[in-house]
Structures are given as C-alpha cells and as structure tokens.
Design a protein around this motif. Structure first.
Motif, mmCIF file in Angstrom:
data_model
loop_
_atom_site.group_PDB
_atom_site.id
_atom_site.type_symbol
_atom_site.label_atom_id
_atom_site.label_comp_id
_atom_site.label_asym_id
_atom_site.label_seq_id
_atom_site.Cartn_x
_atom_site.Cartn_y
_atom_site.Cartn_z
ATOM 1 N N ALA A 13 0.825 -1.211 0.000
ATOM 2 C CA ALA A 13 0.000 0.000 0.000
ATOM 3 C C ALA A 13 0.860 1.261 0.000
ATOM 4 C CB ALA A 13 -0.929 -0.001 1.204
ATOM 5 N N ARG A 14 1.991 1.214 0.677
ATOM 6 C CA ARG A 14 2.888 2.373 0.728
ATOM 7 C C ARG A 14 3.678 2.535 -0.560
ATOM 8 N NH1 ARG A 14 5.036 1.680 6.987
ATOM 9 N NH2 ARG A 14 2.944 1.692 7.861
ATOM 10 N N ASN A 15 3.826 1.445 -1.311
ATOM 11 C CA ASN A 15 4.574 1.455 -2.569
ATOM 12 C C ASN A 15 5.912 2.185 -2.404
ATOM 13 O OD1 ASN A 15 5.098 0.893 -5.239
ATOM 14 N ND2 ASN A 15 3.992 2.679 -6.007
ATOM 15 N N PRO A 16 6.781 1.666 -1.527
ATOM 16 C CA PRO A 16 7.991 2.406 -1.165
ATOM 17 C C PRO A 16 9.037 2.469 -2.277
ATOM 18 C CG PRO A 16 8.064 0.225 -0.213
ATOM 19 C CD PRO A 16 6.714 0.371 -0.874
ATOM 20 N N ALA A 17 9.573 3.649 -2.470
ATOM 21 C CA ALA A 17 10.701 3.841 -3.389
ATOM 22 C C ALA A 17 11.993 3.955 -2.599
ATOM 23 C CB ALA A 17 10.490 5.089 -4.232
ATOM 24 N N THR A 18 11.883 4.291 -1.297
ATOM 25 C CA THR A 18 13.051 4.423 -0.428
ATOM 26 C C THR A 18 12.755 3.743 0.901
ATOM 27 O OG1 THR A 18 12.295 6.469 0.606
ATOM 28 C CG2 THR A 18 13.596 6.689 -1.431
ATOM 29 N N VAL A 19 13.789 3.573 1.700
ATOM 30 C CA VAL A 19 13.611 3.001 3.037
ATOM 31 C C VAL A 19 12.729 3.927 3.876
ATOM 32 C CG1 VAL A 19 14.811 2.275 5.137
ATOM 33 C CG2 VAL A 19 15.778 1.732 2.904
ATOM 34 N N ALA A 20 12.847 5.235 3.670
ATOM 35 C CA ALA A 20 12.000 6.189 4.398
ATOM 36 C C ALA A 20 10.527 5.929 4.118
ATOM 37 C CB ALA A 20 12.378 7.616 4.022
ATOM 38 N N ASP A 21 10.197 5.560 2.892
ATOM 39 C CA ASP A 21 8.807 5.258 2.534
ATOM 40 C C ASP A 21 8.301 4.012 3.262
ATOM 41 O OD1 ASP A 21 8.883 7.406 0.780
ATOM 42 O OD2 ASP A 21 9.272 6.147 -0.974
ATOM 43 N N VAL A 22 9.173 3.047 3.501
ATOM 44 C CA VAL A 22 8.783 1.823 4.207
ATOM 45 C C VAL A 22 8.307 2.167 5.614
ATOM 46 C CG1 VAL A 22 9.613 -0.366 5.175
ATOM 47 C CG2 VAL A 22 10.339 0.336 2.887
ATOM 48 N N PHE A 23 9.019 3.088 6.268
ATOM 49 C CA PHE A 23 8.722 3.422 7.662
ATOM 50 C C PHE A 23 7.820 4.647 7.812
ATOM 51 C CE2 PHE A 23 12.747 1.045 7.991
ATOM 52 C CZ PHE A 23 12.313 0.032 8.830
ATOM 53 N N ALA A 24 7.242 5.134 6.719
ATOM 54 C CA ALA A 24 6.337 6.286 6.794
ATOM 55 C C ALA A 24 5.187 5.977 7.742
ATOM 56 C CB ALA A 24 5.815 6.629 5.408
ATOM 57 N N PRO A 75 13.713 -1.464 -1.194
ATOM 58 C CA PRO A 75 12.463 -1.708 -0.474
ATOM 59 C C PRO A 75 11.469 -2.568 -1.232
ATOM 60 C CG PRO A 75 12.772 0.640 -0.909
ATOM 61 C CD PRO A 75 13.968 -0.061 -1.425
ATOM 62 N N ALA A 76 11.607 -2.662 -2.539
ATOM 63 C CA ALA A 76 10.704 -3.497 -3.331
ATOM 64 C C ALA A 76 10.904 -4.984 -3.024
ATOM 65 C CB ALA A 76 10.908 -3.241 -4.813
ATOM 66 N N LEU A 77 12.029 -5.343 -2.425
ATOM 67 C CA LEU A 77 12.309 -6.741 -2.105
ATOM 68 C C LEU A 77 11.751 -7.166 -0.747
ATOM 69 C CD1 LEU A 77 16.035 -6.877 -3.300
ATOM 70 C CD2 LEU A 77 13.990 -7.627 -4.535
ATOM 71 N N LEU A 78 11.234 -6.237 0.026
ATOM 72 C CA LEU A 78 10.754 -6.547 1.372
ATOM 73 C C LEU A 78 9.362 -7.167 1.355
ATOM 74 C CD1 LEU A 78 11.827 -3.283 3.209
ATOM 75 C CD2 LEU A 78 12.970 -5.498 3.273
ATOM 76 N N LYS A 79 9.174 -8.188 2.194
ATOM 77 C CA LYS A 79 7.853 -8.775 2.393
ATOM 78 C C LYS A 79 7.268 -8.323 3.717
ATOM 79 C CE LYS A 79 8.154 -12.801 -0.518
ATOM 80 N NZ LYS A 79 7.962 -14.233 -0.618
ATOM 81 N N SER A 80 8.112 -8.109 4.719
ATOM 82 C CA SER A 80 7.655 -7.581 5.999
ATOM 83 C C SER A 80 8.863 -7.009 6.736
ATOM 84 C CB SER A 80 6.980 -8.658 6.860
ATOM 85 O OG SER A 80 7.918 -9.607 7.288
#
Length: 91
Positions: A13-24, A75-80
């Motif tokens: 849902a966050r569709n992260p492009a950076t690590v910062a987006d993952v933790f938004a 971040p596209a490689l992360l599952k959780s």
C-alpha cells in the motif's frame, strides 16, 4: 514503541521507493540522510549502527563506507519488517 510489524499488505500500500517510505507513519522510526545510499535508520533516536539489524536472520555489519548508510536494500524486495524493542527499553 514496543514490537511492531509492517506487513506485506502495508508495504504494498505504501509502494515504497526508499527506506524512508517503508517506515512512513511509524512514530518510533525515522530515516535521515540525503540520497538513498546515504540514508540511516533511527529507532527511538538510536542510529542503526548501534542497533541489532538483521535481514533474513543475517546480522548486518557496521562497516559501510564513510557517508553511506549501513543497510543498503531495495524496499521493493521486502515482504515484511519487524521492529522490536529487545529485552529492555534500552536495547
């Protein structure tokens, strides 16, 4: 912040492009730095080189070069993502 998990659905849902987006939106986690290669993760104000960071169970060393971040990942490689406080509040 205690133990927190960012699920695969939340990451998508966050569709992260950076690590910062993952933790938004995660109140205890801050990502600072300029370019994505220089970003560092802070958990409750503690910088990642002072934390126990693992990826797929493998501990990440703290020997990144000069101004680069210690954990370089797509971040596209992360599952959780799991963030846990450890055994005591200072861990």
């Amino acid at each position: 912040m205690g133990n927190d998990t960012i699920t695969e659905a939340e990451i998508e849902a966050r569709n992260p492009a950076t690590v910062a987006d993952v933790f938004a939106g995660e109140s205890g986690v801050l990502v600072g730095g300029g370019a994505s290669i220089a970003q560092r993760v802070f958990v409750n104000g503690i910088e990642e080189s002072l934390l126990s960071v693992t990826i797929d169970g493998a501990r990440q060393n703290k020997s990144a070069f000069h101004h680069a971040g210690n954990v370089l990942l797509d971040p596209a490689l992360l599952k959780s993502v799991d963030v846990s406080a450890g055994l005591a509040p200072a861990d």
